[in-house]
Design an enzyme around this catalytic site. Structure first.
Site, PDB file in Angstrom:
ATOM      1  CB  SER A 141      -0.906   0.013   1.239  1.00 10.99           C
ATOM      2  OG  SER A 141      -1.550   1.272   1.375  1.00 10.99           O
ATOM      3  CE1 TYR A 154      -4.088  -2.320   4.490  1.00 10.10           C
ATOM      4  CE2 TYR A 154      -3.551  -0.074   3.854  1.00 10.10           C
ATOM      5  CZ  TYR A 154      -3.870  -1.363   3.507  1.00 10.10           C
ATOM      6  OH  TYR A 154      -3.981  -1.717   2.182  1.00 10.10           O
TER       7      TYR A 154
END
Length: 248
Positions: A141, A154
């Site tokens: 990501s 995350y």
């Protein structure tokens, strides 16, 4: 890009980026073992493939019996032949921050976004499971590169994954196995729709201001993924490619 005897395992293939990668690999000639949690969505994706006969659906929840994952990957290789590639796109993008930090939440983030991919890699990088010249691809990501509020755990888990991929690439290079990370920014997927629903109507417009080319589509990531998985990227390994529409 691929031949019909090149088999690629794609996780998260029932929706979003994983689904797009599976369909792209099929379109470019590969056989795909498409893994996801939802059998109905996997079947819908199979029917959308240009060559559904080269799509095999496999239902699995990776948070169940995690220790068995390397053995499971080796079992797939025994059943379907050595794997040419593994594209790991399964994951969760839950919003979080320091105020709600807790060990249980942290462990779930790192289980699904760090430990599961490494267990998959352990199985794939076994000589019995993967073919020389093939590739391992993690979908990480842009949060790993551009840390931001709301993605504390995350982003940290994905950053750890990108660092691990670099190390793994050096470990398996003598075997001719390549390792890559793709770190997309915001892509219009069901996961992104859920984030927008929880953050409110202004979230999308605020985020768009940092994307000169707008948000991505799953297909934008899939094309790059297919290239990196293919033999055309034979001299590329250990890199983390950020796909984020000029994000700043």
């Amino acid at each position: 890009m691929f031949t019909a005897d090149q088999t690629i395992l794609v996780t998260g293939a029932s929706s979003g980026i994983g689904r797009a990668i599976a369909l792209e690999c099929i379109a470019r000639g590969a056989r795909v073992l498409a893994c996801g949690r939802n059998a109905q969505r996997l079947e819908q994706a199979r029917q959308a493939a240009c060559a559904p006969e080269r799509w095999t659906s496999i239902q699995r929840d990776f948070l169940t019996d995690m220790k068995d994952i390397p053995h499971w990957v080796r079992g797939l290789a025994r059943e379907h032949g050595k794997l040419w590639g593994l594209a790991h796109a399964a994951g969760e993008g839950l919003m979080d921050c320091l105020q709600v930090y807790g060990l249980e939440r942290a462990r779930r983030h790192f289980d699904i976004n760090f430990h599961v991919p490494l267990l998959l890699a352990q199985g794939f990088c076994d000589r019995r499971a993967s073919a020389r010249g093939g590739a391992l691809l993690f979908v990480a990501s842009a949060s790993a590169v551009f840390p931001e509020k709301g993605h504390l755990l995350y982003g940290a888990a994905k950053a750890a994954l990108a660092a691990a991929a670099k190390s793994i690439s050096q470990e398996v290079a003598p075997r001719g196995v390549r390792v890559h990370c793709l770190s997309p920014g915001i892509v219009d997927t069901p996961m992104e729709a859920a984030a927008e629903a929880s953050m409110g109507a202004e979230y999308r417009q605020n985020q768009l201001q940092g994307y000169p080319l707008g948000f991505g589509r799953p297909e934008d990531v899939a094309v790059m993924a297919a290239f990196l998985l293919s033999g055309q990227a034979a001299w590329i390994t250990g890199q983390n490619f950020v796909l984020a529409g000029g994000r700043y």
